[in-house]
Motif scaffolding. Sequence first.
Motif, mmCIF file in Angstrom:
data_model
loop_
_atom_site.group_PDB
_atom_site.id
_atom_site.type_symbol
_atom_site.label_atom_id
_atom_site.label_comp_id
_atom_site.label_asym_id
_atom_site.label_seq_id
_atom_site.Cartn_x
_atom_site.Cartn_y
_atom_site.Cartn_z
ATOM 1 N N ILE A 194 0.131 44.385 18.792
ATOM 2 C CA ILE A 194 -0.056 44.332 17.340
ATOM 3 C C ILE A 194 0.303 45.671 16.703
ATOM 4 O O ILE A 194 0.826 45.731 15.594
ATOM 5 N N GLY A 230 -1.308 47.949 15.208
ATOM 6 C CA GLY A 230 -1.921 48.296 13.941
ATOM 7 C C GLY A 230 -1.186 47.780 12.719
ATOM 8 O O GLY A 230 -1.376 48.299 11.622
ATOM 9 N N MET A 272 -1.256 45.535 10.158
ATOM 10 C CA MET A 272 -2.085 44.569 9.436
ATOM 11 C C MET A 272 -1.274 43.609 8.569
ATOM 12 O O MET A 272 -1.637 42.431 8.451
ATOM 13 N N LEU A 331 -0.490 41.019 11.109
ATOM 14 C CA LEU A 331 -1.620 40.361 11.755
ATOM 15 C C LEU A 331 -2.261 39.295 10.873
ATOM 16 O O LEU A 331 -2.566 38.194 11.349
ATOM 17 N N TYR A 365 -3.362 47.609 20.436
ATOM 18 C CA TYR A 365 -3.937 47.056 19.213
ATOM 19 C C TYR A 365 -3.621 47.892 17.977
ATOM 20 O O TYR A 365 -3.239 47.336 16.952
ATOM 21 N N GLY A 366 -3.798 49.217 18.077
ATOM 22 C CA GLY A 366 -3.579 49.993 16.869
ATOM 23 C C GLY A 366 -3.352 51.461 17.106
ATOM 24 O O GLY A 366 -3.688 52.278 16.263
ATOM 25 N N TRP A 403 -3.033 51.466 10.311
ATOM 26 C CA TRP A 403 -4.275 50.699 10.134
ATOM 27 C C TRP A 403 -5.018 50.517 11.460
ATOM 28 O O TRP A 403 -5.340 49.395 11.863
ATOM 29 N N THR A 435 -7.414 47.180 12.036
ATOM 30 C CA THR A 435 -6.936 46.206 13.017
ATOM 31 C C THR A 435 -8.043 45.848 14.004
ATOM 32 O O THR A 435 -8.289 44.669 14.290
ATOM 33 N N GLY A 475 3.311 42.985 16.001
ATOM 34 C CA GLY A 475 3.524 44.036 15.029
ATOM 35 C C GLY A 475 4.840 44.761 15.069
ATOM 36 O O GLY A 475 5.187 45.455 14.105
#
Length: 222
Positions: A8, A10, A12, A15, A36-37, A42, A46, A168
Amino acid sequence: MLGVLYDIHGNMPALEPVLADAERAGVDRWLLGGDYGTPSPWPLETLARLRELENATWIRGNGERWLREPPLDRPEVMESYELFAGGLEEEEVEWLYALPAQAELDGILYVHGSPLSDVESFAPEPEEDEARMLAGVRDRVVVFGHSHQQFRRAGPDATTLVNPGSVGMPLDGDPRAAWATYDGDFTFRRTEYDTQRAADAYRAMGGSFGEMAAARIERGSD
């Protein structure tokens, strides 16, 4: 139905539409595949959004591992990690670092890069030495990310290799967010989102990493 979200980073703006599509598709459990981030515009947002998901299984990506084991050979990443890590509480870093490297759901093995490593993953076309990355795994489906390329193919030792792609930061030539669902078989999915908003936010981070990430998001490729 299982929703499978990897890489992802981060993002957003990507997501949220993916989660909306997943809700419409009937997803009621989740496999979250790492990265994830870290680092991103973000990161905390996230993590907070992902923690709202019920029935979620998390695994660790290299992005989370690097919070404790930074890639000293990659100065462009280190530059952004130094800024990012300073904004995380120590217990948040510890929680992310402590995530498991792999998980098994429905008899399927989920890893971040490969069973061997979170920074080595399989390519869309067969390459030499792939059996090494399987680290003894055979006769099963292996789901992985890290390379940000959505594909499925046969692997060595009677394996099936499945990459759901990156939510992402896709790198397979399609800038739409990439993910998958599983309901007895895998379905690859793509979701439109505001790529320019995401690219602008990454670029605003500054540094070579921010510019590289922004360009990737705009093009859907390196």
